[in-house]
Design a protein around this motif. Structure first.
Motif, mmCIF file in Angstrom:
data_model
loop_
_atom_site.group_PDB
_atom_site.id
_atom_site.type_symbol
_atom_site.label_atom_id
_atom_site.label_comp_id
_atom_site.label_asym_id
_atom_site.label_seq_id
_atom_site.Cartn_x
_atom_site.Cartn_y
_atom_site.Cartn_z
ATOM 1 N N PRO A 166 0.830 -1.215 0.000
ATOM 2 C CA PRO A 166 0.000 0.000 0.000
ATOM 3 C C PRO A 166 0.861 1.260 0.000
ATOM 4 C CG PRO A 166 -0.859 -1.596 1.567
ATOM 5 C CD PRO A 166 0.446 -2.140 1.088
ATOM 6 N N PRO A 167 0.452 2.314 -0.719
ATOM 7 C CA PRO A 167 1.266 3.530 -0.833
ATOM 8 C C PRO A 167 1.424 4.237 0.505
ATOM 9 C CG PRO A 167 -0.914 3.888 -1.792
ATOM 10 C CD PRO A 167 -0.817 2.430 -1.487
ATOM 11 N N LEU A 168 2.519 4.983 0.615
ATOM 12 C CA LEU A 168 2.824 5.756 1.807
ATOM 13 C C LEU A 168 3.078 7.209 1.421
ATOM 14 C CD1 LEU A 168 5.271 3.305 3.611
ATOM 15 C CD2 LEU A 168 2.964 3.894 4.346
ATOM 16 N N GLY A 169 2.894 8.112 2.360
ATOM 17 C CA GLY A 169 3.142 9.522 2.110
ATOM 18 C C GLY A 169 4.627 9.828 2.038
ATOM 19 N N SER A 170 4.937 11.062 1.634
ATOM 20 C CA SER A 170 6.326 11.459 1.424
ATOM 21 C C SER A 170 7.130 11.435 2.718
ATOM 22 C CB SER A 170 6.381 12.851 0.800
ATOM 23 O OG SER A 170 5.757 13.799 1.657
ATOM 24 N N ALA A 171 6.487 11.718 3.865
ATOM 25 C CA ALA A 171 7.222 11.737 5.129
ATOM 26 C C ALA A 171 7.811 10.368 5.445
ATOM 27 C CB ALA A 171 6.302 12.197 6.259
ATOM 28 N N TRP A 172 7.049 9.320 5.168
ATOM 29 C CA TRP A 172 7.542 7.969 5.430
ATOM 30 C C TRP A 172 8.636 7.576 4.455
ATOM 31 C CZ3 TRP A 172 6.281 5.471 9.791
ATOM 32 C CH2 TRP A 172 5.140 5.869 10.463
ATOM 33 N N SER A 173 8.439 7.876 3.183
ATOM 34 C CA SER A 173 9.425 7.462 2.183
ATOM 35 C C SER A 173 10.711 8.264 2.266
ATOM 36 C CB SER A 173 8.826 7.591 0.777
ATOM 37 O OG SER A 173 8.420 8.919 0.507
ATOM 38 N N ARG A 174 10.636 9.516 2.724
ATOM 39 C CA ARG A 174 11.842 10.344 2.806
ATOM 40 C C ARG A 174 12.594 10.162 4.109
ATOM 41 N NH1 ARG A 174 9.713 16.231 0.501
ATOM 42 N NH2 ARG A 174 9.255 15.546 -1.633
ATOM 43 N N HIS A 175 11.872 9.987 5.205
ATOM 44 C CA HIS A 175 12.512 9.994 6.517
ATOM 45 C C HIS A 175 12.448 8.653 7.235
ATOM 46 C CE1 HIS A 175 12.645 14.299 5.911
ATOM 47 N NE2 HIS A 175 11.327 14.360 5.840
ATOM 48 N N GLY A 176 11.674 7.716 6.735
ATOM 49 C CA GLY A 176 11.574 6.423 7.401
ATOM 50 C C GLY A 176 12.715 5.492 7.026
ATOM 51 N N THR A 177 13.068 4.624 7.955
ATOM 52 C CA THR A 177 14.079 3.589 7.722
ATOM 53 C C THR A 177 13.368 2.258 7.509
ATOM 54 O OG1 THR A 177 15.666 4.743 9.136
ATOM 55 C CG2 THR A 177 16.081 2.427 8.682
ATOM 56 N N VAL A 178 13.687 1.581 6.403
ATOM 57 C CA VAL A 178 13.003 0.347 6.024
ATOM 58 C C VAL A 178 13.813 -0.855 6.509
ATOM 59 C CG1 VAL A 178 12.046 -1.015 4.134
ATOM 60 C CG2 VAL A 178 12.051 1.485 3.993
ATOM 61 N N LEU A 179 13.121 -1.777 7.163
ATOM 62 C CA LEU A 179 13.700 -3.054 7.564
ATOM 63 C C LEU A 179 12.888 -4.180 6.938
ATOM 64 C CD1 LEU A 179 14.448 -2.601 11.388
ATOM 65 C CD2 LEU A 179 16.078 -2.548 9.511
ATOM 66 N N ALA A 180 13.556 -5.273 6.606
ATOM 67 C CA ALA A 180 12.893 -6.431 6.014
ATOM 68 C C ALA A 180 13.068 -7.626 6.936
ATOM 69 C CB ALA A 180 13.469 -6.736 4.633
ATOM 70 N N CYS A 181 11.963 -8.189 7.400
ATOM 71 C CA CYS A 181 12.003 -9.364 8.261
ATOM 72 C C CYS A 181 12.233 -10.622 7.422
ATOM 73 C CB CYS A 181 10.705 -9.491 9.049
ATOM 74 S SG CYS A 181 10.372 -8.090 10.133
ATOM 75 N N PRO A 182 12.752 -11.689 8.015
ATOM 76 C CA PRO A 182 12.996 -12.922 7.258
ATOM 77 C C PRO A 182 11.760 -13.497 6.592
ATOM 78 C CG PRO A 182 14.150 -12.997 9.366
ATOM 79 C CD PRO A 182 13.268 -11.776 9.391
ATOM 80 N N ASP A 183 10.558 -13.247 7.152
ATOM 81 C CA ASP A 183 9.334 -13.788 6.551
ATOM 82 C C ASP A 183 8.756 -12.880 5.473
ATOM 83 O OD1 ASP A 183 8.440 -11.678 8.067
ATOM 84 O OD2 ASP A 183 6.946 -12.821 9.189
ATOM 85 N N GLY A 184 9.457 -11.815 5.089
ATOM 86 C CA GLY A 184 8.980 -10.907 4.053
ATOM 87 C C GLY A 184 8.178 -9.733 4.566
#
Length: 406
Positions: A166-184
């Motif tokens: 699902p899409p996210l706003g610019s604040a999340w995409s610019r300032h958020g840190t993305v982590l990926a869990c082993p289960d996806g």
């Protein structure tokens, strides 16, 4: 492009690839062709042979002949091969294409072979940010009337499968840190909240964090997230280690021990990465010459935290001749960093390997590899970085394989 950059995008084409040598048609009345012994082998026998190769070698054999293609078109067999342990690079200006292959792709390094190659991406103008086993996570512009809306895409670049979150706003995409869990499962962290979206769901779950600052360089270890937070003042940073369990994202707690002393104060701008073996955290930063706020740094220091004993030890120091190549960058003195603000340096990696890239180090990276027996590790140069004039690269570890589908 440097001569050691391999074009693996054709090698790792999707399973319906037709780039295979086809046998010529036999004219009527022609004498019978001799039977080739390899044609008599059962597919299980071929799998026994190909199973002794690495994934890249096995997939490369698909373009030899139709028999090899048929034997190597089985996803269960390809999924059984050990994945490639790669370093995926984030291009400074989104995904880059070569003159020979205009498709969107990203650069990757096989540290064992010291070979660069390209893997295809499902979208143009996309930016890979992290990975879980066999799956790549990247930001792409969302199909929305809102120009600032972006979405995370999960894809397997080897099979071509992908899933748009699902899409996210610019604040999340610019300032958020993305982590990926082993289960996806995808996690996006900011200072105040975290978002979670697992496989099979079509919405983000929100959790309140209320951390003292934005979590810096969070890493996933043993079912928990560890991150650094600045608890100091606007004039002086003071770093502390925080953690929370994946099953309870809203409950963060400081990880502290009296015997640690000034372990967080001796490093300038520390960063966390996962160590080898899954039970140790690496903390990398510039080694201060004193505890003064404006103290210059003498080299790069790598500390290692054993999560079982909660004891720190020194894992490695960058050799002086290597550190001089980065002088005036992020790990130099504060005055030098301000005077040469465009001389950036990036630290990235995981699984016991750390890479360093900088504007003053063109066309190559510094790589440190952890010594699991407790030694000081090995420092080496990695040459032949493609597109080295484009800017400073960042990266992350990616285990490329056929074992997961987006």
């Amino acid at each position: 492009m440097p001569s050691n950059e391999g074009n693996y995008s054709m090698m790792f084409a999707s399973l319906d690839s037709s780039t295979v040598a086809e046998s010529s048609e036999i004219e009527p009345g022609a004498p019978p062709q001799p039977v080739i012994p390899i044609h008599l082998l059962h597919q299980d026998a071929l799998h026994n042979v190909f199973g002794r190769l690495s994934l890249s070698e096995a997939v490369a054999c698909r373009s030899v002949c139709r028999i090899f293609r048929d034997a190597l078109s089985s996803l269960p067999f390809l999924s059984s091969l050990p994945p490639l342990r790669l370093l995926a690079l984030r291009h400074p200006r989104c995904s880059a294409a070569s003159a020979d292959d205009p498709r969107p792709c990203f650069l990757a390094l096989d540290p064992g072979l010291r070979r660069w190659f390209r893997l295809p991406l499902p979208f143009s103008s996309s930016s890979p940010v992290t990975a879980s086993p066999s799956l790549l996570f990247l930001w792409v512009d969302a199909a929305s009337n809102e120009r600032s809306s972006r979405s995370l895409v999960v894809c397997n670049p080897l099979t071509g499968s992908h899933r748009v979150l699902p899409p996210l706003g610019s604040a999340w995409s610019r300032h958020g840190t993305v982590l990926a869990c082993p289960d996806g499962t995808a996690l996006v962290l900011t200072q105040l909240a975290a978002l979670s979206c697992g496989q099979g769901t079509d919405r983000w779950l929100k959790f309140s964090l209320n951390l003292p600052s934005k979590p810096r360089s969070p890493v996933l270890m043993t079912g928990a997230i560890f991150a650094l937070c600045d608890v100091g003042t606007p004039w002086r940073s003071l770093w502390r280690l925080f953690s929370c369990r994946l099953l309870d994202l809203g409950k963060w707690a400081a990880v502290e021990r009296p015997e640690w002393g000034d372990v967080f104060n001796i490093l300038k701008r520390p960063r966390l990465l996962a160590g080898a073996g899954g039970g140790r955290i690496l903390m990398i930063g510039g080694l201060r010459s004193s505890l003064a706020a404006d103290a210059p740094c003498s080299t790069v220091l790598i500390l290692r935290l054993d999560l079982e004993t909660l004891e720190w030890d020194e894992a490695g120091r960058m050799p002086p001749e290597m550190y001089r190549c980065f002088s005036g960058c992020a790990f130099g003195s504060m005055a030098a960093a301000v005077a040469g603000a465009n001389n950036k340096v990036k630290v990235f990696g995981g699984d016991g390997r750390v890479w360093f890239s900088g504007r003053r180090v063109r066309g190559k990276l510094v790589m440190w590899e952890e010594d699991e027996k407790g030694g000081c590790g090995v420092w080496t140069w990695v040459d032949g970085l493609p597109g080295s004039n484009d800017g400073v690269y960042r990266g992350f570890v990616f285990h490329a394989g056929y074992g997961a589908t987006a």
